[in-house]
Design an enzyme around this catalytic site. Structure first.
Site, PDB file in Angstrom:
ATOM      1  CE  LYS A  22      -1.695   1.550   4.048  1.00 10.59           C
ATOM      2  NZ  LYS A  22      -1.334   2.873   4.394  1.00 10.59           N
ATOM      3  CG  ASN A  23       2.274   2.637   3.501  1.00 13.20           C
ATOM      4  OD1 ASN A  23       1.326   2.887   3.291  1.00 13.20           O
ATOM      5  ND2 ASN A  23       2.700   2.573   4.717  1.00 13.20           N
ATOM      6  CB  CYS A 117      -4.896  10.758  11.992  1.00 16.64           C
ATOM      7  SG  CYS A 117      -3.339   9.737  12.143  1.00 16.64           S
ATOM      8  NE  ARG A 122       0.369  10.515  10.194  1.00 19.41           N
ATOM      9  CZ  ARG A 122       0.152   9.448   9.384  1.00 19.41           C
ATOM     10  NH1 ARG A 122      -1.111   8.761   9.714  1.00 19.41           N
ATOM     11  NH2 ARG A 122       0.840   8.822   8.326  1.00 19.41           N
ATOM     12  CG  ASP A 308       3.509   1.481   9.502  1.00 19.70           C
ATOM     13  OD1 ASP A 308       3.081   2.097  10.085  1.00 19.70           O
ATOM     14  OD2 ASP A 308       3.637   1.682   8.382  1.00 19.70           O
ATOM     15  NE  ARG A 400      -7.331   4.039   5.733  1.00 19.22           N
ATOM     16  CZ  ARG A 400      -6.679   5.316   5.958  1.00 19.22           C
ATOM     17  NH1 ARG A 400      -7.070   5.648   7.288  1.00 19.22           N
ATOM     18  NH2 ARG A 400      -6.027   5.848   5.214  1.00 19.22           N
TER      19      ARG A 400
HETATM   20  N1  EPU Z   1       6.519  14.727  10.604  1.00 18.25           N
HETATM   21  C1  EPU Z   1       6.360  16.279  10.737  1.00 18.25           C
HETATM   22  N2  EPU Z   1       6.462  17.047   9.605  1.00 18.25           N
HETATM   23  C2  EPU Z   1       6.238  16.723   8.525  1.00 18.25           C
HETATM   24  C3  EPU Z   1       5.958  15.279   8.052  1.00 18.25           C
HETATM   25  C4  EPU Z   1       6.266  14.361   9.162  1.00 18.25           C
HETATM   26  O1  EPU Z   1       6.660  16.411  11.808  1.00 18.25           O
HETATM   27  O2  EPU Z   1       6.016  17.509   7.489  1.00 18.25           O
HETATM   28  C5  EPU Z   1       6.617  13.758  11.675  1.00 18.25           C
HETATM   29  C6  EPU Z   1       5.307  13.016  11.803  1.00 18.25           C
HETATM   30  O3  EPU Z   1       4.393  13.654  12.610  1.00 18.25           O
HETATM   31  C7  EPU Z   1       6.004  11.750  12.566  1.00 18.25           C
HETATM   32  C8  EPU Z   1       7.200  11.526  11.861  1.00 18.25           C
HETATM   33  O4  EPU Z   1       7.445  12.864  11.292  1.00 18.25           O
HETATM   34  O5  EPU Z   1       5.864  11.890  13.991  1.00 18.25           O
HETATM   35  C9  EPU Z   1       7.358  10.583  10.671  1.00 18.25           C
HETATM   36  O6  EPU Z   1       6.264  10.773   9.988  1.00 18.25           O
HETATM   37  P1  EPU Z   1       6.267  10.125   8.275  1.00 18.25           P
HETATM   38  O7  EPU Z   1       6.083  11.578   7.562  1.00 18.25           O
HETATM   39  O8  EPU Z   1       7.354   9.545   8.139  1.00 18.25           O
HETATM   40  O9  EPU Z   1       4.733   9.352   8.102  1.00 18.25           O
HETATM   41  P2  EPU Z   1       4.149   9.374   6.773  1.00 18.25           P
HETATM   42  O10 EPU Z   1       4.863   9.755   5.677  1.00 18.25           O
HETATM   43  O11 EPU Z   1       2.886  10.325   7.176  1.00 18.25           O
HETATM   44  C10 EPU Z   1       4.259   6.966   6.004  1.00 18.25           C
HETATM   45  C11 EPU Z   1       3.393   5.724   6.106  1.00 18.25           C
HETATM   46  C12 EPU Z   1       2.921   5.461   7.368  1.00 18.25           C
HETATM   47  C13 EPU Z   1       4.028   5.122   8.300  1.00 18.25           C
HETATM   48  C14 EPU Z   1       5.035   6.347   8.531  1.00 18.25           C
HETATM   49  C15 EPU Z   1       6.449   6.039   9.263  1.00 18.25           C
HETATM   50  C16 EPU Z   1       2.321   6.106   3.787  1.00 18.25           C
HETATM   51  C17 EPU Z   1       1.327   6.292   3.178  1.00 18.25           C
HETATM   52  N3  EPU Z   1       2.167   6.059   5.302  1.00 18.25           N
HETATM   53  O12 EPU Z   1       3.429   8.148   6.868  1.00 18.25           O
HETATM   54  O13 EPU Z   1       2.030   4.322   7.140  1.00 18.25           O
HETATM   55  O14 EPU Z   1       3.778   4.817   9.657  1.00 18.25           O
HETATM   56  O15 EPU Z   1       5.231   6.473   7.162  1.00 18.25           O
HETATM   57  O16 EPU Z   1       6.956   4.774   8.793  1.00 18.25           O
HETATM   58  O17 EPU Z   1       3.665   5.573   3.565  1.00 18.25           O
HETATM   59  C18 EPU Z   1       0.244   2.827   7.848  1.00 18.25           C
HETATM   60  O18 EPU Z   1       0.485   2.359   6.710  1.00 18.25           O
HETATM   61  O19 EPU Z   1      -0.239   2.350   8.854  1.00 18.25           O
HETATM   62  C19 EPU Z   1       0.821   4.137   8.097  1.00 18.25           C
HETATM   63  C20 EPU Z   1       0.482   4.731   9.139  1.00 18.25           C
END
Ligand code: EPU
Length: 421
Positions: A22-23, A117, A122, A308, A400
């Site tokens: 998915k990701n 969320c 996030r 995850d 999802r």
């Molecule tokens: N963060 C910030 N600012 C930003 C972006 C992120 O402070 O602009 C913080 C977040 O709040 C968090 C940390 O950075 O504390 C890491 O978040 P990241 O941005 O890496 O998460 P994401 O890209 O939103 C993806 C996966 C998630 C997975 C995380 C961490 C996708 C679509 N989602 O989320 O997947 O947990 O990376 O590996 O790729 C899931 O599949 O259940 C899921 C939540």
């Protein structure tokens, strides 16, 4: 709302095929917006989030063509509006991934700002600042991120991520692929999904080096073309079924997987007492009827232990021998499953970002509620070993991210059924 009813106590045994990730599929679908011709994405998982992304494309005037094997062909040349509306973004945060490609290719994008969320606040500040580093002008107005490229398009730049962000890295890497000149992304995410996206972009004609390390260098190109690309296997789905085998004392072989993307998870499973055998594209876990031993772990960006998989390992620790300490460092509120497991008789103490889990001999079935995707997977795992029936509510969360979960678990012998509600 559908519910799942699981009768615990069956030792799982069998083989299943793992779906596309998915990701990885979500950013790759977003990347198709960068092309000047049709891109076909194959091995897409049949999941609600994928349907949402396809629906988002439909709203923008692109009509993806889906074949019977769920390969999707996207031709972004028919795009009519450059807006990702709130109704869709609020149901799937990953919609933010269209921001970078749209502003890079079409010069403008309007994407609803995702709210908080269930697992944390996030924010998306890094996505915004990264695009600004490539010359975009960004305003947040009326709950929307409005991004505009300068005259002549985005230009390369250097951007340092102060926090490692997976979709942040993906968004800026996609935008940089069509920017003028060189972009350097520092402290970039090293997740295999970032590498998969980079490989797809390279197949479309992008010039990217260093994906999979913390420094990614992108030489912008004039245009990106169509291609056909196979999404990588889902490492989190893989890990979840391996924990299902371990928690029930059973044996499961997962096929069509990439064992090299699961090192941290496999090593923790071995530490819990599992026998793990791997081949090029399969993994077999055999617990030989034993109760797992509790493991300590700390989540962190790849290649460390994935956030995850945290909830699933807490489920395993609830029935393991001994006490395991689980530290969550990526998201600030990712322990909602703990309170549901406590209703099943688990002994877990949460202090800040640490959960201390003392294994009990048996969990007891109870009605519980899924709060997010991985939390719901962990409740399914707990239910597989609980005495009696567990009724899991709000399983739309699980749909999802897990394709046909009840069919796959039934193939392994589990007593699980979906009841429409
Ligand atoms: N963060 C910030 N600012 C930003 C972006 C992120 O402070 O602009 C913080 C977040 O709040 C968090 C940390 O950075 O504390 C890491 O978040 P990241 O941005 O890496 O998460 P994401 O890209 O939103 C993806 C996966 C998630 C997975 C995380 C961490 C996708 C679509 N989602 O989320 O997947 O947990 O990376 O590996 O790729 C899931 O599949 O259940 C899921 C939540």
């Amino acid at each position: 709302m559908d519910k799942l009813i699981i009768t615990g106590g069956v030792r799982l045994d069998g083989e299943i095929r793992i779906s596309g990730a998915k990701n990885s599929a979500l950013p790759i679908l977003a990347a198709t917006l960068l092309a000047d011709g049709p891109v076909t994405v194959c091995n897409l998982p049949h999941l609600h989030d994928i349907t949402t992304m396809i629906e988002l494309f439909g709203r923008m005037g692109i009509e993806p063509v889906i074949d019977e094997k769920l390969s999707v062909e996207v031709d972004p040349r028919t795009i009519k509006t450059l807006i990702a509306p709130y109704e869709l973004v609020k149901t799937m945060r990953a919609s933010i991934l269209v921001l970078g490609p749209m502003v890079a290719h079409f010069g403008y994008a309007e994407v609803a700002l995702p709210g908080g969320c269930a697992i944390g606040s996030r924010p998306v500040d890094l996505h915004i600042r990264g695009l600004e580093a490539l010359g975009a002008t960004i305003e947040v107005e009326g709950g929307y991120i409005k991004a505009k490229a300068p005259e002549g398009g985005l230009r390369g730049g250097t951007f340092f991520f102060d926090i490692v962000s997976v979709t942040g890295t993906e968004n800026i890497m996609m935008a940089a692929a069509l920017a003028k000149g060189r972009t350097v992304l520092e402290n970039a995410a090293r997740e295999p999904e970032v590498v998969d996206l980079a490989n797809c972009l390279i197949a479309m004609g992008a010039k990217i080096q260093g994906a999979g390390t913390d420094t990614i260098v992108i030489e912008g190109v004039e245009r990106l073309g169509g291609t056909r690309y196979n999404v990588m296997p889902d490492r989190i789905e893989t890990g979840t079924y391996l924990v299902a085998a371990a928690i029930t004392g059973g044996r499961v072989k997962v096929k069509d997987v990439d064992p090299t993307t699961l090192e941290a998870v496999l090593s923790k499973l071995q530490e819990s007492g599992a026998e793990v055998t791997t081949g090029r594209d399969w993994i077999e876990l055999n617990m030989h009827g034993k109760r797992p031993r509790a493991v300590n772990l700390r989540t962190a960006p790849y290649p460390a232990f994935p956030t995850d998989m945290q909830a699933q390992f807490i489920a395993m620790n609830t029935v393991a021998e001994g006490t395991g300490t689980v530290i969550e460092t990526v998201f600030e509120n990712r322990f909602m499953h703990v309170y549901e497991m406590t209703r099943m008789g688990a002994q877990i103490q949460v202090e800040g970002n640490t959960a201390i889990v003392t294994g009990v001999q048996r969990l007891k079935g109870a009605p519980v509620m899924a709060t997010d995707l991985r939390a719901s997977a962990s409740l399914v795992l707990a239910a597989l070993v609980a005495d009696g029936d567990t009724l899991i509510d709000r399983i739309y969360h699980i749909d999802r991210g897990y394709e046909c979960i009840e069919e796959k678990l039934q193939l392994l012998g589990a007593k699980i059924r979906r009841v429409p509600g």
